[in-house]
Design an enzyme around this catalytic site. Structure first.
Site, PDB file in Angstrom:
ATOM      1  N   ARG A 128       0.831  -1.203   0.000  1.00 52.12           N
ATOM      2  CA  ARG A 128       0.000   0.000   0.000  1.00 52.12           C
ATOM      3  C   ARG A 128       0.868   1.255   0.000  1.00 52.12           C
ATOM      4  O   ARG A 128       0.503   2.276  -0.588  1.00 52.12           O
ATOM      5  CB  ARG A 128      -0.921   0.006   1.225  1.00 52.12           C
ATOM      6  CG  ARG A 128      -1.907   1.165   1.178  1.00 52.12           C
ATOM      7  CD  ARG A 128      -2.868   1.174   2.334  1.00 52.12           C
ATOM      8  NE  ARG A 128      -2.170   1.335   3.593  1.00 52.12           N
ATOM      9  CZ  ARG A 128      -2.754   1.266   4.772  1.00 52.12           C
ATOM     10  NH1 ARG A 128      -4.043   1.001   4.854  1.00 52.12           N
ATOM     11  NH2 ARG A 128      -2.065   1.440   5.864  1.00 52.12           N
ATOM     12  N   ARG A 146       4.726  -0.295  14.382  1.00 54.23           N
ATOM     13  CA  ARG A 146       3.256  -0.262  14.540  1.00 54.23           C
ATOM     14  C   ARG A 146       2.760  -1.625  15.014  1.00 54.23           C
ATOM     15  O   ARG A 146       1.886  -1.710  15.880  1.00 54.23           O
ATOM     16  CB  ARG A 146       2.589   0.127  13.214  1.00 54.23           C
ATOM     17  CG  ARG A 146       2.750   1.608  12.897  1.00 54.23           C
ATOM     18  CD  ARG A 146       2.580   1.901  11.415  1.00 54.23           C
ATOM     19  NE  ARG A 146       1.249   1.587  10.912  1.00 54.23           N
ATOM     20  CZ  ARG A 146       0.955   1.503   9.614  1.00 54.23           C
ATOM     21  NH1 ARG A 146       1.893   1.708   8.702  1.00 54.23           N
ATOM     22  NH2 ARG A 146      -0.270   1.219   9.240  1.00 54.23           N
TER      23      ARG A 146
HETATM   24  P1  AP5 Z   1      -6.615  -1.703   5.427  1.00 52.55           P
HETATM   25  O1  AP5 Z   1      -8.051  -2.023   5.231  1.00 52.55           O
HETATM   26  O2  AP5 Z   1      -6.177  -0.319   5.177  1.00 52.55           O
HETATM   27  O3  AP5 Z   1      -6.141  -2.196   6.876  1.00 52.55           O
HETATM   28  P2  AP5 Z   1      -6.256  -1.468   8.274  1.00 52.55           P
HETATM   29  O4  AP5 Z   1      -6.454  -2.543   9.276  1.00 52.55           O
HETATM   30  O5  AP5 Z   1      -7.244  -0.370   8.221  1.00 52.55           O
HETATM   31  O6  AP5 Z   1      -4.762  -0.934   8.346  1.00 52.55           O
HETATM   32  P3  AP5 Z   1      -4.214   0.486   8.786  1.00 52.55           P
HETATM   33  O7  AP5 Z   1      -2.830   0.591   8.248  1.00 52.55           O
HETATM   34  O8  AP5 Z   1      -5.161   1.574   8.480  1.00 52.55           O
HETATM   35  O9  AP5 Z   1      -4.152   0.249  10.304  1.00 52.55           O
HETATM   36  P4  AP5 Z   1      -3.486   1.048  11.398  1.00 52.55           P
HETATM   37  O10 AP5 Z   1      -4.130   0.482  12.574  1.00 52.55           O
HETATM   38  O11 AP5 Z   1      -1.989   1.010  11.365  1.00 52.55           O
HETATM   39  O12 AP5 Z   1      -3.766   2.556  10.993  1.00 52.55           O
HETATM   40  P5  AP5 Z   1      -4.657   3.688  11.645  1.00 52.55           P
HETATM   41  O13 AP5 Z   1      -5.009   4.602  10.565  1.00 52.55           O
HETATM   42  O14 AP5 Z   1      -5.728   3.092  12.470  1.00 52.55           O
HETATM   43  O15 AP5 Z   1      -5.780  -2.723   4.519  1.00 52.55           O
HETATM   44  C1  AP5 Z   1      -4.377  -2.623   4.416  1.00 52.55           C
HETATM   45  C2  AP5 Z   1      -3.944  -2.972   2.982  1.00 52.55           C
HETATM   46  O16 AP5 Z   1      -4.262  -4.344   2.717  1.00 52.55           O
HETATM   47  C3  AP5 Z   1      -4.674  -2.164   1.902  1.00 52.55           C
HETATM   48  O17 AP5 Z   1      -3.784  -1.875   0.867  1.00 52.55           O
HETATM   49  C4  AP5 Z   1      -5.801  -3.102   1.445  1.00 52.55           C
HETATM   50  O18 AP5 Z   1      -6.158  -2.872   0.113  1.00 52.55           O
HETATM   51  C5  AP5 Z   1      -5.149  -4.466   1.616  1.00 52.55           C
HETATM   52  N1  AP5 Z   1      -6.122  -5.522   1.945  1.00 52.55           N
HETATM   53  C6  AP5 Z   1      -7.225  -5.409   2.749  1.00 52.55           C
HETATM   54  N2  AP5 Z   1      -7.874  -6.592   2.832  1.00 52.55           N
HETATM   55  C7  AP5 Z   1      -7.157  -7.475   2.089  1.00 52.55           C
HETATM   56  C8  AP5 Z   1      -7.310  -8.857   1.792  1.00 52.55           C
HETATM   57  N3  AP5 Z   1      -8.349  -9.576   2.285  1.00 52.55           N
HETATM   58  N4  AP5 Z   1      -6.393  -9.443   1.018  1.00 52.55           N
HETATM   59  C9  AP5 Z   1      -5.343  -8.728   0.513  1.00 52.55           C
HETATM   60  N5  AP5 Z   1      -5.134  -7.411   0.739  1.00 52.55           N
HETATM   61  C10 AP5 Z   1      -6.032  -6.789   1.533  1.00 52.55           C
HETATM   62  O19 AP5 Z   1      -3.613   4.378  12.629  1.00 52.55           O
HETATM   63  C11 AP5 Z   1      -2.503   5.094  12.151  1.00 52.55           C
HETATM   64  C12 AP5 Z   1      -1.761   5.731  13.325  1.00 52.55           C
HETATM   65  O20 AP5 Z   1      -2.614   6.689  13.964  1.00 52.55           O
HETATM   66  C13 AP5 Z   1      -1.340   4.770  14.438  1.00 52.55           C
HETATM   67  O21 AP5 Z   1      -0.080   4.158  14.170  1.00 52.55           O
HETATM   68  C14 AP5 Z   1      -1.264   5.736  15.638  1.00 52.55           C
HETATM   69  O22 AP5 Z   1      -0.090   6.490  15.621  1.00 52.55           O
HETATM   70  C15 AP5 Z   1      -2.435   6.668  15.367  1.00 52.55           C
HETATM   71  N6  AP5 Z   1      -3.696   6.212  16.003  1.00 52.55           N
HETATM   72  C16 AP5 Z   1      -4.851   5.876  15.347  1.00 52.55           C
HETATM   73  N7  AP5 Z   1      -5.802   5.500  16.223  1.00 52.55           N
HETATM   74  C17 AP5 Z   1      -5.240   5.588  17.458  1.00 52.55           C
HETATM   75  C18 AP5 Z   1      -5.720   5.315  18.766  1.00 52.55           C
HETATM   76  N8  AP5 Z   1      -6.970   4.859  18.978  1.00 52.55           N
HETATM   77  N9  AP5 Z   1      -4.884   5.514  19.806  1.00 52.55           N
HETATM   78  C19 AP5 Z   1      -3.614   5.979  19.616  1.00 52.55           C
HETATM   79  N10 AP5 Z   1      -3.096   6.255  18.405  1.00 52.55           N
HETATM   80  C20 AP5 Z   1      -3.907   6.060  17.325  1.00 52.55           C
HETATM   81 MG    MG Z   2      -7.155   1.736   8.571  1.00 52.30          MG
END
Ligand code: AP5
Ligand code: MG
Length: 193
Positions: A128, A146
């Site tokens: 991605r 992460r």
């Molecule tokens: P995707 O659907 O984007 O996966 P995701 O679980 O949403 O992954 P993220 O990277 O968004 O998770 P994250 O938890 O690190 O990020 P967040 O934004 O929450 O899929 C990933 C990829 O795989 C895509 O390319 C998709 O197309 C592909 N894919 C999906 N399904 C598939 C399948 N079945 N087969 C093959 N490929 C597939 O957090 C980012 C940052 O924000 C954190 O690191 C932290 O610093 C901060 N943050 C966010 N929320 C909090 C919180 N509650 N507390 C503290 N810090 C926080």
């Molecule tokens: Mg996400």
């Protein structure tokens, strides 16, 4: 109201499945990652402070994300229910969420936990990173941090909800549609119960 948590490590498919689930069930999608990225895009002080933490692959402070969720709940009084994506990520966040929902005389109905191997997570996120523009996707060391933050601070959130019998673990590998069908049938089973 029907509120659910889509739970799982970075790259497990929370965002992908959320889009499909909100369309089918008419829920309001609340992703703290997306909310934080909007703050960064707006160059707000909160966004600027969060960016340096997110770029290291670490969690932003609990107070910050709890306040964001609190405002989002207040701003959506008409919602039929909420889909929480990437929140709660610590036990403190889970306890705060339970309190906020209790004030609205509602609760979490189900926690759907996507299970994906570490090798698959890293490969999805690196892939991605080629096009997403997400600075935390381009560097393998940040991706590994992460995942480490998840293992150290977030995995326990599933155990917290296990105490209330709310967690359903679902295999998050397979096609997007296969996984969506499994998630949907778990929701249907829960909402008919
Ligand atoms: P995707 O659907 O984007 O996966 P995701 O679980 O949403 O992954 P993220 O990277 O968004 O998770 P994250 O938890 O690190 O990020 P967040 O934004 O929450 O899929 C990933 C990829 O795989 C895509 O390319 C998709 O197309 C592909 N894919 C999906 N399904 C598939 C399948 N079945 N087969 C093959 N490929 C597939 O957090 C980012 C940052 O924000 C954190 O690191 C932290 O610093 C901060 N943050 C966010 N929320 C909090 C919180 N509650 N507390 C503290 N810090 C926080
Ligand atoms: Mg996400």
């Amino acid at each position: 109201m029907f509120n659910l948590i889509l739970f799982g490590p970075p790259g497990s498919g929370k965002g992908t499945q959320s889009e499909k689930l909100i369309a089918r069930y008419g829920l309001k999608h609340l992703s703290t990652g997306d909310l934080l990225r909007s703050e960064i895009a707006a160059q707000s002080p909160l966004g600027m402070a969060a960016k340096s933490i997110m770029d290291k692959g670490q969690l932003v402070p609990d107070e910050v994300v709890i306040e964001m969720i609190n405002s989002a709940l207040e701003n959506n009084p008409q919602a039929r229910g909420f889909l929480f994506d990437g929140f709660p990520r610590t036990t403190a966040q889970a306890e705060a969420l339970d309190k906020l929902l209790a004030q609205k005389e509602t609760e979490i109905a189900i926690v759907l936990a996507l299970q994906v191997s570490k090798e698959e997570l890293v490969s999805r996120l690196l892939n991605r990173g080629k096009s997403s523009g997400r600075s935390d996707d381009t560097n393998e060391a940040v991706i590994l941090s992460r995942i480490e933050e998840y293992e150290r601070k977030t995995a326990v959130v599933a155990e917290y909800y296990d105490k209330f019998g709310k967690v359903v673990r679902v295999k998050g590998e397979g096609t997007i549609d296969e996984i969506f069908d499994i998630l949907s049938s778990e929701i249907d089973a829960k909402s008919e119960a």
